[in-house]
Design a protein around this motif. Structure first.
Motif, PDB file in Angstrom:
ATOM      1  N   THR A  99      -4.232   5.446  -0.272  1.00 39.51           N
ATOM      2  CA  THR A  99      -4.677   6.364   0.779  1.00 39.51           C
ATOM      3  C   THR A  99      -5.657   5.721   1.757  1.00 39.51           C
ATOM      4  O   THR A  99      -5.985   6.313   2.791  1.00 39.51           O
ATOM      5  CB  THR A  99      -5.349   7.603   0.153  1.00 39.51           C
ATOM      6  OG1 THR A  99      -6.448   7.175  -0.667  1.00 39.51           O
ATOM      7  CG2 THR A  99      -4.347   8.376  -0.700  1.00 39.51           C
ATOM      8  N   ASP A 100      -6.137   4.520   1.442  1.00 37.34           N
ATOM      9  CA  ASP A 100      -7.062   3.812   2.324  1.00 37.34           C
ATOM     10  C   ASP A 100      -6.341   3.451   3.624  1.00 37.34           C
ATOM     11  O   ASP A 100      -5.370   2.692   3.613  1.00 37.34           O
ATOM     12  CB  ASP A 100      -7.551   2.541   1.625  1.00 37.34           C
ATOM     13  CG  ASP A 100      -8.619   1.791   2.416  1.00 37.34           C
ATOM     14  OD1 ASP A 100      -8.710   1.987   3.638  1.00 37.34           O
ATOM     15  OD2 ASP A 100      -9.336   0.975   1.803  1.00 37.34           O
ATOM     16  N   PRO A 101      -6.772   3.985   4.765  1.00 32.89           N
ATOM     17  CA  PRO A 101      -6.084   3.702   6.030  1.00 32.89           C
ATOM     18  C   PRO A 101      -6.099   2.218   6.400  1.00 32.89           C
ATOM     19  O   PRO A 101      -5.197   1.748   7.085  1.00 32.89           O
ATOM     20  CB  PRO A 101      -6.837   4.542   7.056  1.00 32.89           C
ATOM     21  CG  PRO A 101      -8.176   4.804   6.432  1.00 32.89           C
ATOM     22  CD  PRO A 101      -7.926   4.888   4.963  1.00 32.89           C
ATOM     23  N   HIS A 102      -7.121   1.489   5.956  1.00 26.84           N
ATOM     24  CA  HIS A 102      -7.166   0.057   6.242  1.00 26.84           C
ATOM     25  C   HIS A 102      -6.027  -0.679   5.536  1.00 26.84           C
ATOM     26  O   HIS A 102      -5.453  -1.618   6.091  1.00 26.84           O
ATOM     27  CB  HIS A 102      -8.507  -0.531   5.799  1.00 26.84           C
ATOM     28  CG  HIS A 102      -9.671  -0.010   6.559  1.00 26.84           C
ATOM     29  ND1 HIS A 102     -10.965  -0.044   6.076  1.00 26.84           N
ATOM     30  CD2 HIS A 102      -9.746   0.570   7.791  1.00 26.84           C
ATOM     31  CE1 HIS A 102     -11.787   0.492   6.972  1.00 26.84           C
ATOM     32  NE2 HIS A 102     -11.072   0.870   8.012  1.00 26.84           N
ATOM     33  N   LEU A 103      -5.697  -0.263   4.330  1.00 20.77           N
ATOM     34  CA  LEU A 103      -4.593  -0.891   3.592  1.00 20.77           C
ATOM     35  C   LEU A 103      -3.245  -0.477   4.161  1.00 20.77           C
ATOM     36  O   LEU A 103      -2.320  -1.284   4.249  1.00 20.77           O
ATOM     37  CB  LEU A 103      -4.671  -0.524   2.111  1.00 20.77           C
ATOM     38  CG  LEU A 103      -5.816  -1.168   1.323  1.00 20.77           C
ATOM     39  CD1 LEU A 103      -5.910  -0.560  -0.071  1.00 20.77           C
ATOM     40  CD2 LEU A 103      -5.619  -2.671   1.239  1.00 20.77           C
TER      41      LEU A 103
ATOM     42  N   ALA B 116       0.827  -1.206   0.000  1.00 18.23           N
ATOM     43  CA  ALA B 116       0.000   0.000   0.000  1.00 18.23           C
ATOM     44  C   ALA B 116       0.864   1.260   0.000  1.00 18.23           C
ATOM     45  O   ALA B 116       0.592   2.219  -0.743  1.00 18.23           O
ATOM     46  CB  ALA B 116      -0.927  -0.008   1.214  1.00 18.23           C
ATOM     47  N   LYS B 117       1.902   1.251   0.818  1.00 16.29           N
ATOM     48  CA  LYS B 117       2.790   2.426   0.868  1.00 16.29           C
ATOM     49  C   LYS B 117       3.518   2.609  -0.457  1.00 16.29           C
ATOM     50  O   LYS B 117       3.631   3.725  -0.975  1.00 16.29           O
ATOM     51  CB  LYS B 117       3.788   2.264   2.017  1.00 16.29           C
ATOM     52  CG  LYS B 117       3.179   2.345   3.405  1.00 16.29           C
ATOM     53  CD  LYS B 117       4.241   2.196   4.485  1.00 16.29           C
ATOM     54  CE  LYS B 117       3.646   2.317   5.888  1.00 16.29           C
ATOM     55  NZ  LYS B 117       2.796   1.165   6.226  1.00 16.29           N
ATOM     56  N   ALA B 118       4.032   1.509  -1.015  1.00 21.21           N
ATOM     57  CA  ALA B 118       4.781   1.586  -2.269  1.00 21.21           C
ATOM     58  C   ALA B 118       3.910   2.055  -3.428  1.00 21.21           C
ATOM     59  O   ALA B 118       4.413   2.654  -4.385  1.00 21.21           O
ATOM     60  CB  ALA B 118       5.395   0.227  -2.593  1.00 21.21           C
TER      61      ALA B 118
END
Length: 471
Positions: free
Chosen positions: A366-370, A360-362
């Protein structure tokens, strides 16, 4: 055409399986497959890629029960949400992201090959199979070969559905020929031998190492029954075919790892059916005769390693291990990282969690769950386990405070159990007031399940070191 998910005809075995699924424990065709499965003999593939140097240890991974659902088949509406919350703990809203994270893990770590041991898709949807295959092609483009075998969800599944608002809509499912066409590049075109009566095949995965990729699923009568059969078996002709291939492996002094969706051994003390092979005793006898001492399986969704005979036994029979890797679709969303040393024939296994947070970071999600997926997924699973326990206890005579205490035990223990780490917290959990209340109950499925989770494991359920026999 619109219809409900379940048909009206259910066998006793299916009813039991669905009961277990409702408790977040499990997922969930005595038949002969078409003789056309191997009408055209597969060409023998190479022993491996150039990275598989003779004499060098090889790294590979095994994952199972991905239960991939194509994002195009769900709109996040009420029908889909109801399906997810009433299910068996699969993280279907993030199915695509989970699989993308696995693709990234493969691309970064570059294992020589990846084994997927069945239940590739949620319910055999054609769209899910095609989208998953596209992701597997990306893994192979990065240098990791992929070998697949089907599970009970994947072929001729009349429960294939898409989700549209408050409706479930019948989706196109695939048959045997479709499966072979879609997954031809993931084992079948590399096979040195194919079973004429099933989708089983053999590959030379690395120097000195063969994989027996076995089709234990039963799907020939699914459409007739209007539900997918969940139990598995190996046909007598398949056992004979295995024996022939073992003799071929012996000519090269190769070792063999056996892969199938269903379990060879029981992975719970509870009296449940549909997970261990229907003909497990016959299969075990055949495996011992052929010196096959390691099975990689899935199906039961929880992480568990069993050995027959047990480690403390004085039985002189060849020890056979069955590693049931937990479902990648279910918390903690893990797979097995393995190595094989051709010099010593030693195999290692260690669980690893799919790095959804890193993916998700890479990918600038923006989904906080991911972005905090590990913690989010565990909390969702824990909360669902708590609610299932509270629902089960609704009509009991316990006080509300006692029910909550018991549900807390279920929540904490279930999270550890599915990860294969219940033993790490047993002392703490057994000391909880709610655990003593569960023990005070006489009979009942849930109390039996709690007791089975709290049993002491004789070996680790998350790691193993063993030596393969040489054929």
């Amino acid at each position: 055409m619109r219809t409900s998910l379940h048909g009206t005809t259910h066998t006793v075995k299916l009813t039991l399986m669905l009961l277990l699924s409702s408790l977040l424990i499990l997922s969930g065709c005595e038949d002969s497959a078409s003789s056309s499965l191997n009408a055209v003999p597969a060409a023998a593939g190479a022993a491996g890629t150039p990275n598989d140097e003779p004499g060098k240890p090889v790294s590979f991974w095994v994952a199972t029960d991905t239960h991939y659902l194509d994002k195009a088949l769900e709109d996040g509406g009420s029908a889909f949400q109801t399906y997810v919350t009433s299910g068996d703990g699969k993280m279907l809203p993030y199915s695509d992201e989970l699989t993308e994270a696995l693709v990234r893990d493969v691309q970064l770590n570059k294992p020589a090959f990846l084994i997927l041991s069945g239940d590739l898709t949620n319910n055999g949807e054609a769209g899910s199979h095609k989208e998953l295959a596209a992701k597997l092609h990306r893994m192979e483009a990065a240098g990791t070969r992929v070998y697949v075998t089907p599970g009970n969800h994947d072929i001729n599944n009349p429960w294939a559905r898409s989700f549209d608002g408050d409706k479930q809509v019948v989706a196109k499912h695939i048959n045997v020929d479709d499966f072979l066409r879609i997954y031809d590049d993931f084992g079948y075109n590399e096979a040195v031998s194919r079973d004429k009566d099933s989708l089983s095949y053999v590959v030379k995965a690395a120097p000195g190492l063969w994989l027996l990729m076995l089709d234990s699923a039963q799907y020939a009568h699914n459409e007739e029954y209007n539900f997918p059969q969940t139990d598995g078996r190996l046909l007598p002709s398949t056992l004979a075919w295995i024996d022939d291939n073992v003799k071929q492996a012996a000519q090269e002094h190769a070792s063999i790892i056996t892969v199938m969706h269903h379990n060879l051994l029981s992975h719970t003390s509870m009296a449940v059916s549909g997970f261990k092979l229907n003909n497990s005793q016959e299969t075990m006898k055949a495996f011992r005769k052929d010196g096959l001492n390691l099975v990689l399986s899935g199906h039961i969704h929880m992480q568990d390693i069993r050995r027959d005979p047990p480690e403390a036994s004085i039985d002189p029979a060849l020890p056979v291990y069955d590693i049931a890797t937990s479902a990648m679709a279910v918390n903690p969303h893990q797979y097995g990282r393995m190595t094989f040393d051709p010099a010593s024939r030693a195999v290692t296994y260690q669980t690893a969690v799919v790095d959804v947070d890193g993916w998700a970071k890479a990918n600038h999600q923006t989904d906080p769950h991911l972005l905090n997926f590990k913690a989010y997924a565990e909390q969702i699973f824990a909360d669902n386990s708590y609610e299932k326990a509270m629902n089960r206890l609704k009509e009991s005579s316990f006080t509300e405070a006692q029910k909550q205490s018991m549900a807390e035990v279920m929540s904490k223990l279930n999270v550890k159990y599915f990860a294969g780490k219940a033993a790490d917290s047993l002392e703490e959990i057994r000391a909880m007031p709610g655990f003593k209340l569960w023990e005070s109950m006489e009979g009942g499925f849930m109390s039996g399940y709690i007791r089975s989770m709290a049993e002491h494991a004789e070996v680790s359920n998350t790691s193993l070191e063993m030596v393969l026999t040489t054929q």
